[in-house]
Scaffold this motif. Structure first.
Motif, PDB file in Angstrom:
ATOM      1  N   ALA A  93       0.614  -0.914   0.094  1.00 10.52           N
ATOM      2  CA  ALA A  93       0.406  -0.044  -0.180  1.00 10.52           C
ATOM      3  C   ALA A  93       0.841   1.340  -0.066  1.00 10.52           C
ATOM      4  N   ASN A 121       2.651   1.828  -3.099  1.00  8.79           N
ATOM      5  CA  ASN A 121       1.807   1.671  -4.494  1.00  8.79           C
ATOM      6  C   ASN A 121       1.259   2.950  -5.036  1.00  8.79           C
ATOM      7  N   ASP A 167       0.179   4.594  -8.388  1.00  9.74           N
ATOM      8  CA  ASP A 167      -0.671   3.667  -9.009  1.00  9.74           C
ATOM      9  C   ASP A 167      -2.345   3.603  -8.991  1.00  9.74           C
ATOM     10  N   ILE A 168      -2.721   4.080  -7.744  1.00  5.20           N
ATOM     11  CA  ILE A 168      -3.979   3.979  -8.300  1.00  5.20           C
ATOM     12  C   ILE A 168      -4.481   5.603  -8.601  1.00  5.20           C
ATOM     13  N   TRP A 203      -5.989  -3.089  -5.983  1.00  2.00           N
ATOM     14  CA  TRP A 203      -5.638  -2.139  -6.493  1.00  2.00           C
ATOM     15  C   TRP A 203      -6.234  -2.051  -8.618  1.00  2.00           C
TER      16      TRP A 203
END
Length: 199
Positions: free
Chosen positions: A14, A17, A20-21, A154
Motif C-alpha cells: 500500500a 503503490n 498507482d491508483i 488496486w
C-alpha cells in the motif's frame, strides 16, 4: 502462514503503490466504454508488477539484475508514453476528435500499462530488495503472493475511482490532459530521483 508477515506485506504494498491508483484511474477513465480495455489494463498492471518482482527477488538473493545507476533511467518509459499521449491530444484538438489508432480505439494496451507500472516501480525495487533479503525465502513467497493479490485490489480501486460520478466527470473532462501530464511528471521525477543524466 504468519498473519504478521501478511500484514507487513499488505502495508508495504500500500505504501509503495499509492500513486498507482491515480494512474490506474486515469487509464480506466480514458478507456471507458471500450470493449476489453479493463482486462488489458489489468493484464498490463500484472505484467509490470511481475517485472518488478522479477528484478527484486533475484536482487534479494544477491543476483542484481539492474544496477542501481540504471534505476533512474526507467523514467524514460513514462516520459516517452506521456509525450506520445500529449502529441496525440494536441493532434486531436483541431481534428474531428477521432483517432483511429488501435490504442485510441481500445484504450491503452497491456504493454503500455506494464511499461508505466515497471518504470513507476523503480523505487519499489529499492524498497523490496532489502525487505526480501532480510525476510527469508518463505516470507518472501508470502510477500510476493500478497502483492499479486493486491494488484487486483488496486485495479478494482482504480476502476472504482474512474467510475465515481464526480471523479469520472473530472477525468472525462480533463483526463486527456491529465494522463500525459502525470506520465511526463512521473518520468521526470524518476529521472531526477535516480540521478539519470546527472540530474
Amino acid at each position: 502462514m504468519d498473519v504478521g508477515v501478511i500484514g507487513q506485506a499488505a502495508g508495504l504494498f500500500a505504501v509503495t503503490n499509492v500513486d498507482d491508483i491515480v494512474i490506474l484511474a486515469l487509464f480506466f477513465a480514458r478507456s471507458a466504454g471500450r470493449r476489453g480495455a479493463g482486462l488489458r489494463i489489468t493484464a498490463g498492471q500484472y505484467l509490470g508488477f511481475l517485472a518488478i518482482l522479477a528484478v527484486a527477488v533475484p536482487a534479494a538473493f544477491g543476483a542484481t539484475l539492474l544496477p542501481g545507476s540504471a534505476i533512474g533511467y526507467l523514467g524514460l518509459l513514462p516520459l516517452a508514453l506521456g509525450l506520445r499521449a500529449a502529441w496525440r491530444t494536441w493532434r486531436e484538438r483541431d481534428g474531428d476528435g477521432e483517432d483511429d489508432t488501435p490504442v485510441a480505439r481500445g484504450g491503452p494496451g497491456p504493454l503500455e500499462v506494464a511499461a508505466v507500472t515497471f518504470a513507476n516501480g523503480g523505487d519499489n525495487i529499492g524498497v523490496y530488495v532489502p525487505v526480501f533479503a532480510t525476510a527469508g525465502t518463505d516470507a518472501m513467497g508470502v510477500y510476493a503472493a500478497v502483492f499479486l493479490i493486491l494488484v487486483a485490489v488496486w485495479c478494482a480501486a482504480g476502476r472504482f475511482l474512474a467510475t465515481r460520478p464526480f471523479v469520472a466527470g473530472a477525468l472525462s473532462r480533463w483526463g486527456h490532459i491529465a494522463l500525459p501530464v502525470v506520465l511526463i511528471a512521473l518520468g521526470l521525477v524518476i529521472l531526477a530521483e535516480g540521478g539519470a543524466f546527472g540530474l
